[in-house]
Design a protein around this motif. Structure first.
Motif, PDB file in Angstrom:
ATOM      1  N   VAL A 105      59.543  61.298  34.836  1.00 54.89           N
ATOM      2  CA  VAL A 105      60.812  60.947  35.480  1.00 54.89           C
ATOM      3  C   VAL A 105      61.765  60.399  34.429  1.00 54.89           C
ATOM      4  N   GLU A 106      62.960  60.974  34.374  1.00 56.00           N
ATOM      5  CA  GLU A 106      63.999  60.513  33.455  1.00 56.00           C
ATOM      6  C   GLU A 106      65.297  60.281  34.229  1.00 56.00           C
ATOM      7  N   GLU A 107      66.074  59.318  33.779  1.00 57.70           N
ATOM      8  CA  GLU A 107      67.380  59.062  34.386  1.00 57.70           C
ATOM      9  C   GLU A 107      68.449  59.038  33.306  1.00 57.70           C
ATOM     10  N   ALA A 108      69.600  59.621  33.623  1.00 53.78           N
ATOM     11  CA  ALA A 108      70.703  59.674  32.664  1.00 53.78           C
ATOM     12  C   ALA A 108      72.018  59.764  33.433  1.00 53.78           C
TER      13      ALA A 108
ATOM     14  N   LYS B 263      60.333  65.830  36.635  1.00 55.94           N
ATOM     15  CA  LYS B 263      59.776  67.023  36.001  1.00 55.94           C
ATOM     16  C   LYS B 263      58.260  67.079  36.218  1.00 55.94           C
ATOM     17  N   THR B 264      57.802  68.204  36.739  1.00 54.67           N
ATOM     18  CA  THR B 264      56.373  68.432  36.898  1.00 54.67           C
ATOM     19  C   THR B 264      55.930  69.433  35.844  1.00 54.67           C
ATOM     20  N   HIS B 265      55.044  69.010  34.952  1.00 56.57           N
ATOM     21  CA  HIS B 265      54.617  69.836  33.821  1.00 56.57           C
ATOM     22  C   HIS B 265      53.247  70.456  34.106  1.00 56.57           C
ATOM     23  N   PHE B 266      53.173  71.780  33.996  1.00 56.17           N
ATOM     24  CA  PHE B 266      51.922  72.509  34.182  1.00 56.17           C
ATOM     25  C   PHE B 266      51.483  73.097  32.847  1.00 56.17           C
ATOM     26  N   THR B 267      50.189  73.377  32.732  1.00 60.37           N
ATOM     27  CA  THR B 267      49.656  74.066  31.559  1.00 60.37           C
ATOM     28  C   THR B 267      48.881  75.296  32.029  1.00 60.37           C
ATOM     29  N   ALA B 268      48.863  76.321  31.182  1.00 59.70           N
ATOM     30  CA  ALA B 268      48.166  77.566  31.535  1.00 59.70           C
ATOM     31  C   ALA B 268      47.779  78.290  30.260  1.00 59.70           C
TER      32      ALA B 268
END
Length: 339
Positions: free
Chosen positions: A247-250, A263-268
Protein backbone atom coordinates in the motif's frame (compact mmCIF):
# COMPACT_ATOMS: atom_id res chain seq x y z
CA UNK A 1 -12.25 -14.09 31.85
CA UNK A 2 -13.08 -16.19 28.81
CA UNK A 3 -15.24 -14.68 26.08
CA UNK A 4 -17.70 -16.85 24.16
CA UNK A 5 -19.68 -15.41 21.25
CA UNK A 6 -22.13 -16.81 18.71
CA UNK A 7 -24.06 -15.04 15.98
CA UNK A 8 -22.49 -11.64 16.50
CA UNK A 9 -19.25 -9.73 16.80
CA UNK A 10 -17.38 -8.32 19.75
CA UNK A 11 -15.57 -4.99 19.96
CA UNK A 12 -12.75 -5.35 22.47
CA UNK A 13 -10.44 -2.61 23.70
CA UNK A 14 -7.89 -4.79 25.44
CA UNK A 15 -5.02 -7.19 25.05
CA UNK A 16 -6.36 -10.66 24.39
CA UNK A 17 -4.75 -14.06 24.27
CA UNK A 18 -5.96 -16.35 21.49
CA UNK A 19 -5.80 -20.02 22.41
CA UNK A 20 -4.91 -22.41 19.61
CA UNK A 21 -7.33 -24.22 17.35
CA UNK A 22 -6.38 -26.68 14.63
CA UNK A 23 -5.35 -23.88 12.23
CA UNK A 24 -3.69 -21.35 14.52
CA UNK A 25 -1.25 -21.00 17.39
CA UNK A 26 -1.46 -19.19 20.71
CA UNK A 27 -0.76 -15.48 20.37
CA UNK A 28 -1.09 -12.18 22.20
CA UNK A 29 -2.99 -9.56 20.22
CA UNK A 30 -3.53 -5.91 21.06
CA UNK A 31 -7.00 -4.77 19.96
CA UNK A 32 -7.61 -1.03 19.73
CA UNK A 33 -10.66 1.13 19.13
CA UNK A 34 -10.85 0.42 15.39
CA UNK A 35 -10.30 -3.32 15.60
CA UNK A 36 -13.05 -5.90 15.90
CA UNK A 37 -13.31 -9.51 16.90
CA UNK A 38 -15.38 -12.07 14.95
CA UNK A 39 -16.87 -9.61 12.45
CA UNK A 40 -17.30 -12.42 9.94
CA UNK A 41 -20.24 -13.69 12.02
CA UNK A 42 -22.26 -10.73 10.71
CA UNK A 43 -21.66 -11.50 7.03
CA UNK A 44 -21.39 -15.29 6.83
CA UNK A 45 -22.36 -18.51 8.56
CA UNK A 46 -19.45 -18.49 10.99
CA UNK A 47 -18.28 -20.91 13.65
CA UNK A 48 -15.49 -19.83 15.97
CA UNK A 49 -12.91 -22.40 17.06
CA UNK A 50 -10.52 -22.14 19.97
CA UNK A 51 -10.85 -19.43 22.62
CA UNK A 52 -9.95 -15.78 23.08
CA UNK A 53 -9.51 -14.36 26.55
CA UNK A 54 -8.51 -11.02 27.99
CA UNK A 55 -5.22 -10.84 29.86
CA UNK A 56 -6.14 -7.56 31.55
CA UNK A 57 -8.88 -4.99 32.00
CA UNK A 58 -10.74 -3.98 28.85
CA UNK A 59 -14.09 -3.11 27.30
CA UNK A 60 -16.43 -5.40 25.41
CA UNK A 61 -19.45 -4.62 23.23
CA UNK A 62 -21.43 -7.41 21.65
CA UNK A 63 -23.42 -6.84 18.43
CA UNK A 64 -25.93 -9.56 17.66
CA UNK A 65 -26.45 -10.49 14.02
CA UNK A 66 -30.25 -10.67 14.38
CA UNK A 67 -30.46 -7.19 15.90
CA UNK A 68 -28.10 -5.81 13.26
CA UNK A 69 -30.27 -7.26 10.50
CA UNK A 70 -33.42 -5.76 12.08
CA UNK A 71 -31.87 -2.28 11.97
CA UNK A 72 -30.80 -2.72 8.33
CA UNK A 73 -34.37 -3.60 7.30
CA UNK A 74 -35.35 -0.02 8.14
CA UNK A 75 -32.60 1.43 5.89
CA UNK A 76 -32.87 -0.20 2.47
CA UNK A 77 -30.03 1.66 0.74
CA UNK A 78 -27.58 0.78 3.51
CA UNK A 79 -28.86 -2.80 3.57
CA UNK A 80 -28.06 -3.17 -0.15
CA UNK A 81 -24.48 -2.00 0.45
CA UNK A 82 -24.09 -4.40 3.37
CA UNK A 83 -25.47 -7.24 1.26
CA UNK A 84 -22.93 -6.58 -1.51
CA UNK A 85 -20.16 -6.36 1.09
CA UNK A 86 -21.13 -9.75 2.55
CA UNK A 87 -21.32 -11.38 -0.91
CA UNK A 88 -17.90 -9.99 -1.82
CA UNK A 89 -16.35 -11.22 1.43
CA UNK A 90 -17.63 -14.74 0.78
CA UNK A 91 -16.32 -14.53 -2.81
CA UNK A 92 -12.87 -13.47 -1.55
CA UNK A 93 -12.76 -16.33 0.97
CA UNK A 94 -13.68 -18.84 -1.74
CA UNK A 95 -11.33 -17.39 -4.35
CA UNK A 96 -8.24 -16.64 -2.25
CA UNK A 97 -8.54 -19.24 0.53
CA UNK A 98 -7.06 -17.01 3.27
CA UNK A 99 -6.30 -18.16 6.79
CA UNK A 100 -9.64 -18.05 8.60
CA UNK A 101 -9.57 -16.24 11.92
CA UNK A 102 -11.79 -14.19 14.22
CA UNK A 103 -9.05 -11.57 13.97
CA UNK A 104 -9.44 -9.70 10.68
CA UNK A 105 -5.77 -8.69 10.75
CA UNK A 106 -4.77 -12.35 10.55
CA UNK A 107 -7.14 -13.02 7.63
CA UNK A 108 -5.38 -10.27 5.66
CA UNK A 109 -8.56 -9.19 3.87
CA UNK A 110 -8.64 -5.40 4.06
CA UNK A 111 -11.62 -3.19 3.28
CA UNK A 112 -9.94 -1.61 0.22
CA UNK A 113 -9.79 -4.96 -1.58
CA UNK A 114 -13.35 -5.81 -0.57
CA UNK A 115 -14.76 -2.51 -1.82
CA UNK A 116 -12.88 -2.95 -5.10
CA UNK A 117 -14.63 -6.28 -5.59
CA UNK A 118 -18.10 -4.81 -5.03
CA UNK A 119 -20.42 -3.90 -7.95
CA UNK A 120 -19.85 -0.52 -9.58
CA UNK A 121 -23.26 0.79 -8.48
CA UNK A 122 -22.43 0.09 -4.84
CA UNK A 123 -18.95 1.58 -5.14
CA UNK A 124 -20.51 4.70 -6.60
CA UNK A 125 -22.89 5.00 -3.64
CA UNK A 126 -19.93 4.77 -1.27
CA UNK A 127 -17.98 7.37 -3.26
CA UNK A 128 -20.70 10.00 -3.70
CA UNK A 129 -20.40 11.71 -0.26
CA UNK A 130 -16.65 12.20 -0.78
CA UNK A 131 -17.22 13.31 -4.38
CA UNK A 132 -19.73 15.91 -3.19
CA UNK A 133 -17.22 17.17 -0.62
CA UNK A 134 -14.56 17.63 -3.32
CA UNK A 135 -17.06 19.46 -5.53
CA UNK A 136 -18.02 21.81 -2.68
CA UNK A 137 -14.37 22.83 -2.26
CA UNK A 138 -13.86 23.30 -6.01
CA UNK A 139 -16.94 25.32 -6.91
CA UNK A 140 -15.22 28.73 -7.14
CA UNK A 141 -11.79 27.57 -8.28
CA UNK A 142 -11.28 26.81 -11.98
CA UNK A 143 -8.20 24.62 -11.42
CA UNK A 144 -9.87 22.60 -8.66
CA UNK A 145 -13.05 22.31 -10.72
CA UNK A 146 -11.08 20.82 -13.61
CA UNK A 147 -9.45 18.33 -11.24
CA UNK A 148 -12.90 17.47 -9.87
CA UNK A 149 -14.24 16.73 -13.36
CA UNK A 150 -11.32 14.34 -14.00
CA UNK A 151 -11.92 12.67 -10.64
CA UNK A 152 -15.66 12.41 -11.24
CA UNK A 153 -15.04 10.74 -14.60
CA UNK A 154 -12.69 8.18 -13.06
CA UNK A 155 -15.15 7.34 -10.29
CA UNK A 156 -18.08 6.88 -12.71
CA UNK A 157 -15.94 4.73 -15.02
CA UNK A 158 -15.08 2.42 -12.12
CA UNK A 159 -11.34 3.09 -12.27
CA UNK A 160 -11.22 4.17 -8.62
CA UNK A 161 -13.45 4.86 -5.66
CA UNK A 162 -13.39 7.47 -2.90
CA UNK A 163 -13.29 7.14 0.85
CA UNK A 164 -11.93 8.99 3.89
CA UNK A 165 -8.45 8.66 5.34
CA UNK A 166 -9.75 8.66 8.92
CA UNK A 167 -8.94 12.35 9.48
CA UNK A 168 -11.80 13.63 7.34
CA UNK A 169 -9.81 14.10 4.11
CA UNK A 170 -10.92 12.54 0.83
CA UNK A 171 -8.87 9.57 -0.35
CA UNK A 172 -8.84 8.20 -3.90
CA UNK A 173 -8.23 4.44 -3.91
CA UNK A 174 -6.81 2.55 -6.89
CA UNK A 175 -6.33 -1.21 -6.83
CA UNK A 176 -3.70 -2.82 -9.09
CA UNK A 177 -2.07 -6.16 -9.70
CA UNK A 178 1.44 -6.93 -10.94
CA UNK A 179 3.04 -10.18 -12.06
CA UNK A 180 6.69 -11.21 -11.86
CA UNK A 181 6.91 -13.94 -14.50
CA UNK A 182 10.22 -15.84 -14.51
CA UNK A 183 11.57 -18.31 -17.04
CA UNK A 184 14.11 -21.13 -16.77
CA UNK A 185 17.23 -18.92 -16.72
CA UNK A 186 15.99 -16.59 -13.96
CA UNK A 187 15.18 -13.69 -16.28
CA UNK A 188 11.73 -12.21 -15.91
CA UNK A 189 9.24 -10.43 -18.10
CA UNK A 190 8.86 -6.63 -18.06
CA UNK A 191 7.00 -4.14 -20.19
CA UNK A 192 9.50 -1.88 -21.97
CA UNK A 193 7.62 -0.18 -24.78
CA UNK A 194 4.63 0.21 -27.08
CA UNK A 195 4.49 -0.40 -30.80
CA UNK A 196 3.66 2.71 -32.86
CA UNK A 197 2.20 1.68 -36.21
CA UNK A 198 2.12 5.28 -37.42
CA UNK A 199 5.86 5.79 -36.91
CA UNK A 200 6.86 2.13 -37.41
CA UNK A 201 8.86 2.16 -34.18
CA UNK A 202 8.65 0.94 -30.63
CA UNK A 203 8.25 3.83 -28.19
CA UNK A 204 10.15 3.08 -25.00
CA UNK A 205 8.35 3.45 -21.69
CA UNK A 206 9.88 3.19 -18.26
CA UNK A 207 10.20 -0.52 -17.57
CA UNK A 208 7.59 -2.06 -15.30
CA UNK A 209 6.20 -5.46 -14.45
CA UNK A 210 3.14 -6.63 -16.38
CA UNK A 211 0.04 -5.47 -14.55
CA UNK A 212 -3.40 -3.99 -14.67
CA UNK A 213 -5.81 -1.82 -12.76
CA UNK A 214 -8.51 -3.87 -11.13
CA UNK A 215 -11.98 -3.19 -12.46
CA UNK A 216 -15.12 -2.62 -10.41
CA UNK A 217 -16.49 -5.94 -9.16
CA UNK A 218 -13.17 -7.68 -9.78
CA UNK A 219 -11.00 -9.51 -7.27
CA UNK A 220 -7.23 -9.71 -7.52
CA UNK A 221 -7.25 -13.30 -8.80
CA UNK A 222 -9.84 -12.40 -11.45
CA UNK A 223 -7.70 -9.49 -12.65
CA UNK A 224 -4.69 -11.81 -12.79
CA UNK A 225 -6.59 -14.37 -14.88
CA UNK A 226 -7.65 -11.57 -17.25
CA UNK A 227 -4.01 -10.49 -17.63
CA UNK A 228 -2.53 -13.96 -18.09
CA UNK A 229 -5.39 -15.10 -20.32
CA UNK A 230 -4.93 -12.25 -22.78
CA UNK A 231 -1.57 -10.53 -23.09
CA UNK A 232 0.55 -13.30 -21.59
CA UNK A 233 -1.39 -16.37 -22.66
CA UNK A 234 1.34 -17.44 -25.10
CA UNK A 235 3.65 -18.07 -22.12
CA UNK A 236 1.14 -20.13 -20.10
CA UNK A 237 2.13 -18.63 -16.69
CA UNK A 238 2.01 -20.97 -13.70
CA UNK A 239 1.19 -18.85 -10.67
CA UNK A 240 2.66 -20.00 -7.36
CA UNK A 241 3.20 -18.81 -3.81
CA UNK A 242 1.21 -16.30 -1.79
CA UNK A 243 0.41 -12.88 -3.18
CA UNK A 244 1.96 -9.88 -1.42
CA UNK A 245 -0.03 -6.70 -0.85
CA UNK A 246 1.70 -3.31 -0.84
CA UNK A 247 0.00 0.00 0.00
CA UNK A 248 1.36 3.39 -1.04
CA UNK A 249 -0.09 6.88 -0.69
CA UNK A 250 0.84 9.97 -2.69
CA UNK A 251 -0.67 13.37 -3.45
CA UNK A 252 -2.16 13.71 -6.93
CA UNK A 253 -2.02 17.07 -8.72
CA UNK A 254 -4.27 15.74 -11.48
CA UNK A 255 -7.15 14.93 -9.14
CA UNK A 256 -6.41 17.27 -6.25
CA UNK A 257 -6.63 14.54 -3.58
CA UNK A 258 -4.37 11.97 -1.97
CA UNK A 259 -4.31 8.63 -3.78
CA UNK A 260 -3.85 5.26 -2.11
CA UNK A 261 -2.44 2.56 -4.38
CA UNK A 262 -3.24 -0.97 -3.22
CA UNK A 263 -0.93 -3.27 -5.17
CA UNK A 264 -1.24 -7.04 -5.15
CA UNK A 265 1.96 -8.70 -6.38
CA UNK A 266 1.89 -12.21 -7.86
CA UNK A 267 4.75 -14.45 -8.97
CA UNK A 268 4.71 -17.10 -11.70
CA UNK A 269 7.00 -19.24 -13.84
CA UNK A 270 6.90 -20.31 -17.48
CA UNK A 271 8.57 -23.06 -19.46
CA UNK A 272 6.82 -22.23 -22.73
CA UNK A 273 8.98 -20.72 -25.51
CA UNK A 274 8.02 -17.24 -26.67
CA UNK A 275 6.10 -17.26 -29.94
CA UNK A 276 8.58 -14.84 -31.46
CA UNK A 277 11.87 -13.31 -30.27
CA UNK A 278 12.91 -9.88 -31.50
CA UNK A 279 16.24 -8.24 -30.61
CA UNK A 280 16.12 -4.44 -30.56
CA UNK A 281 18.12 -1.53 -29.25
CA UNK A 282 17.15 2.09 -28.61
CA UNK A 283 18.58 4.55 -31.11
CA UNK A 284 21.92 5.91 -29.93
CA UNK A 285 22.20 3.39 -27.08
CA UNK A 286 24.47 0.86 -28.77
CA UNK A 287 27.22 1.71 -26.33
CA UNK A 288 25.16 0.91 -23.23
CA UNK A 289 26.04 -2.56 -22.02
CA UNK A 290 22.70 -2.95 -20.28
CA UNK A 291 20.91 -3.05 -23.64
CA UNK A 292 23.06 -5.82 -25.08
CA UNK A 293 21.44 -9.24 -25.51
CA UNK A 294 18.05 -8.17 -24.17
CA UNK A 295 15.45 -10.43 -25.74
CA UNK A 296 12.11 -8.86 -26.61
CA UNK A 297 8.95 -10.59 -27.70
CA UNK A 298 5.41 -9.64 -28.58
CA UNK A 299 2.19 -11.18 -27.33
CA UNK A 300 -0.07 -10.97 -30.39
CA UNK A 301 0.30 -12.32 -33.92
CA UNK A 302 -0.84 -8.98 -35.35
CA UNK A 303 2.13 -7.14 -33.84
CA UNK A 304 2.84 -5.08 -36.95
CA UNK A 305 -0.83 -4.18 -37.42
CA UNK A 306 -1.78 -3.19 -33.88
CA UNK A 307 -0.95 0.33 -32.71
CA UNK A 308 -1.58 -0.59 -29.07
CA UNK A 309 0.55 -3.70 -28.73
CA UNK A 310 2.78 -3.76 -25.65
CA UNK A 311 6.38 -4.92 -26.05
CA UNK A 312 7.89 -7.04 -23.30
CA UNK A 313 11.48 -8.08 -22.57
CA UNK A 314 13.22 -10.83 -20.64
CA UNK A 315 15.65 -9.06 -18.30
CA UNK A 316 17.77 -9.63 -15.21
CA UNK A 317 17.27 -7.75 -11.95
CA UNK A 318 20.15 -5.42 -12.79
CA UNK A 319 18.76 -4.66 -16.24
CA UNK A 320 15.30 -4.04 -14.80
CA UNK A 321 16.67 -1.67 -12.18
CA UNK A 322 18.41 0.34 -14.89
CA UNK A 323 15.47 0.40 -17.29
CA UNK A 324 12.95 1.23 -14.55
CA UNK A 325 14.90 4.38 -13.66
CA UNK A 326 16.00 5.26 -17.18
CA UNK A 327 15.54 8.86 -18.33
CA UNK A 328 14.93 7.61 -21.88
CA UNK A 329 11.13 7.56 -21.51
CA UNK A 330 9.64 8.39 -24.90
CA UNK A 331 12.82 7.32 -26.70
CA UNK A 332 12.76 5.10 -29.79
CA UNK A 333 13.68 1.49 -30.47
CA UNK A 334 15.02 0.48 -33.85
CA UNK A 335 15.01 -3.12 -35.01
CA UNK A 336 18.54 -4.47 -35.54
CA UNK A 337 17.72 -8.01 -36.41
CA UNK A 338 14.91 -10.52 -36.13
CA UNK A 339 15.39 -14.05 -34.87
Amino acid sequence: GKVHYTGGMALVSATIRTLPSQESQEALVELGRTQWLATSALWTHWKSQGLAESVGHGELMLVLAEGFAAVLKRHRSIAEIVQDYAKTLVKVIKDERPLLSDLSSMMKIDSDRLICGMPQGTRLKLSLPALQAVHAQATFNAKKLKAFRELEKEVHEGKCYLTSNGQGSVLRVVNLITLRLERWDGKFCVEVGKWSLKESIVLQTRAQLPGSKMRAGELAMQALRRLTGKELSVLNPQVGGDAAVEVEEADSDTYGVTTRYVKTHFTATTSAPAAKDICVLPVGAEGFEVFQDIELWETHGDFLDNDKTLVYAWVTDAEFKHLAHSDMKGGRFTFLREI
